[in-house]
Design a protein around this motif. Sequence first.
Motif, mmCIF file in Angstrom:
data_model
loop_
_atom_site.group_PDB
_atom_site.id
_atom_site.type_symbol
_atom_site.label_atom_id
_atom_site.label_comp_id
_atom_site.label_asym_id
_atom_site.label_seq_id
_atom_site.Cartn_x
_atom_site.Cartn_y
_atom_site.Cartn_z
ATOM 1 N N ASP A 102 0.845 -1.228 -0.031
ATOM 2 C CA ASP A 102 -0.099 0.035 -0.086
ATOM 3 C C ASP A 102 1.138 1.318 0.111
ATOM 4 O OD1 ASP A 102 -1.856 1.873 0.151
ATOM 5 O OD2 ASP A 102 -2.787 1.229 2.200
ATOM 6 N N ALA A 103 1.214 1.813 -1.268
ATOM 7 C CA ALA A 103 1.949 2.821 -1.322
ATOM 8 C C ALA A 103 1.410 4.195 -0.485
ATOM 9 C CB ALA A 103 2.516 3.048 -2.723
ATOM 10 N N SER A 104 0.380 4.333 -0.856
ATOM 11 C CA SER A 104 -0.534 5.448 -0.132
ATOM 12 C C SER A 104 -0.185 5.481 1.418
ATOM 13 C CB SER A 104 -1.961 5.474 -0.447
ATOM 14 O OG SER A 104 -2.667 4.383 0.176
ATOM 15 N N LEU A 105 0.290 4.372 2.263
ATOM 16 C CA LEU A 105 0.257 4.257 3.457
ATOM 17 C C LEU A 105 1.816 5.017 3.643
ATOM 18 C CD1 LEU A 105 -0.569 3.797 6.476
ATOM 19 C CD2 LEU A 105 0.466 1.692 5.999
ATOM 20 N N ALA A 106 2.541 4.624 2.968
ATOM 21 C CA ALA A 106 4.049 4.880 2.962
ATOM 22 C C ALA A 106 4.007 6.649 2.617
ATOM 23 C CB ALA A 106 5.020 4.373 2.009
ATOM 24 N N VAL A 107 3.062 7.037 1.472
ATOM 25 C CA VAL A 107 3.244 8.427 1.352
ATOM 26 C C VAL A 107 2.532 9.412 2.323
ATOM 27 C CG1 VAL A 107 2.065 10.151 -0.313
ATOM 28 C CG2 VAL A 107 3.173 7.878 -1.262
ATOM 29 N N ALA A 108 1.446 8.567 3.114
ATOM 30 C CA ALA A 108 0.857 9.459 4.271
ATOM 31 C C ALA A 108 2.064 9.670 5.229
ATOM 32 C CB ALA A 108 -0.176 8.843 4.521
ATOM 33 N N PHE A 109 2.826 8.672 5.539
ATOM 34 C CA PHE A 109 3.774 8.645 6.736
ATOM 35 C C PHE A 109 4.716 9.706 6.451
ATOM 36 C CE2 PHE A 109 7.293 7.744 9.335
ATOM 37 C CZ PHE A 109 6.579 7.480 10.431
ATOM 38 N N CYS A 110 5.104 9.709 4.940
ATOM 39 C CA CYS A 110 6.335 10.782 4.702
ATOM 40 C C CYS A 110 5.675 12.213 4.712
ATOM 41 C CB CYS A 110 6.527 10.499 3.299
ATOM 42 S SG CYS A 110 7.737 8.676 3.150
ATOM 43 N N ASP A 111 4.395 12.367 4.444
ATOM 44 C CA ASP A 111 3.821 13.718 4.552
ATOM 45 C C ASP A 111 3.908 14.016 6.160
ATOM 46 O OD1 ASP A 111 2.159 15.848 4.025
ATOM 47 O OD2 ASP A 111 0.584 15.042 4.921
ATOM 48 N N LEU A 112 3.331 12.979 7.014
ATOM 49 C CA LEU A 112 3.631 13.173 8.656
ATOM 50 C C LEU A 112 5.146 13.697 9.126
ATOM 51 C CD1 LEU A 112 1.548 10.530 10.102
ATOM 52 C CD2 LEU A 112 0.808 12.732 9.810
ATOM 53 N N VAL A 113 5.888 12.834 8.474
ATOM 54 C CA VAL A 113 7.413 13.251 8.822
ATOM 55 C C VAL A 113 7.545 14.797 8.254
ATOM 56 C CG1 VAL A 113 9.741 12.464 8.463
ATOM 57 C CG2 VAL A 113 8.115 10.777 8.863
ATOM 58 N N ALA A 114 7.249 14.874 7.212
ATOM 59 C CA ALA A 114 7.673 16.431 6.352
ATOM 60 C C ALA A 114 6.976 17.321 7.269
ATOM 61 C CB ALA A 114 7.080 16.335 5.013
ATOM 62 N N ARG A 115 5.721 16.991 7.746
ATOM 63 C CA ARG A 115 5.210 18.013 8.818
ATOM 64 C C ARG A 115 5.454 18.317 10.045
ATOM 65 N NH1 ARG A 115 -0.679 17.780 9.322
ATOM 66 N NH2 ARG A 115 -0.522 15.535 8.795
ATOM 67 N N ALA A 116 6.281 17.311 10.661
ATOM 68 C CA ALA A 116 6.766 17.288 12.225
ATOM 69 C C ALA A 116 7.625 18.528 12.251
ATOM 70 C CB ALA A 116 7.428 15.993 12.168
ATOM 71 N N ALA A 117 7.340 19.219 13.146
ATOM 72 C CA ALA A 117 8.246 20.287 13.502
ATOM 73 C C ALA A 117 9.181 19.876 14.748
ATOM 74 C CB ALA A 117 7.574 21.604 13.739
ATOM 75 N N VAL A 118 10.537 19.728 14.413
ATOM 76 C CA VAL A 118 11.183 19.326 15.711
ATOM 77 C C VAL A 118 12.053 20.400 16.042
ATOM 78 C CG1 VAL A 118 10.886 16.838 15.271
ATOM 79 C CG2 VAL A 118 13.031 18.003 14.252
ATOM 80 N N ASP A 119 12.899 20.266 17.215
ATOM 81 C CA ASP A 119 13.857 21.193 17.746
ATOM 82 C C ASP A 119 14.986 20.390 17.372
ATOM 83 O OD1 ASP A 119 15.678 23.081 19.124
ATOM 84 O OD2 ASP A 119 15.216 22.180 20.854
#
Length: 171
Positions: A102-119
């Motif tokens: 399910d490539a859409s799951l990997a894409v969705a997770f990458c979106d979460l990582v890209a939106r994560a704001a970290v210090d």
Amino acid sequence: AAASFVDGVYVDKSASSHERASWRSFFVAAGASDGLAFLVSASPVAPSLLPAGASQRSSAKSVALPYGLGCLGHKRPVVLDAALTPASARLLRAALARGDEDASLAVAFCDLVARAAVDDEEAPSAAEGPLAPCLRGEGAPAALEQPTGGGAALTATVGTGGPARKRLLWL
């Protein structure tokens, strides 16, 4: 461990961006996470673990730790560390396990990582960021006046701005 997702009926791609934002706000208000979350901990460590040449303050002082983790006193250094929350870790494992199917799951997770704001600052600033009040020497609010002590770690769940690296703090 299975990861739960919001049914696609609530995230219909043909819906207006306003409608999708309304649903997102609804689920966040109901307790859903809007992205990856981190479990941040503050653990006291022995003064002997300070870097060579570092000295501790001798006069009484305490400053507020970030993320509501109590305060840092002059007698005991503290280590701040972070990890994905169990729910975020399950989501990562699910994305890795089903990424081929399910490539859409990997894409969705990458979106979460890209939106994560970290210090991720190598040298934190006293002007801005989660450590700024601590670096400026601001005192802890009355509710947090007891320094982090004993052997127990204090923890907080952080949705944004969590530390990307372990930090040793001392006065």
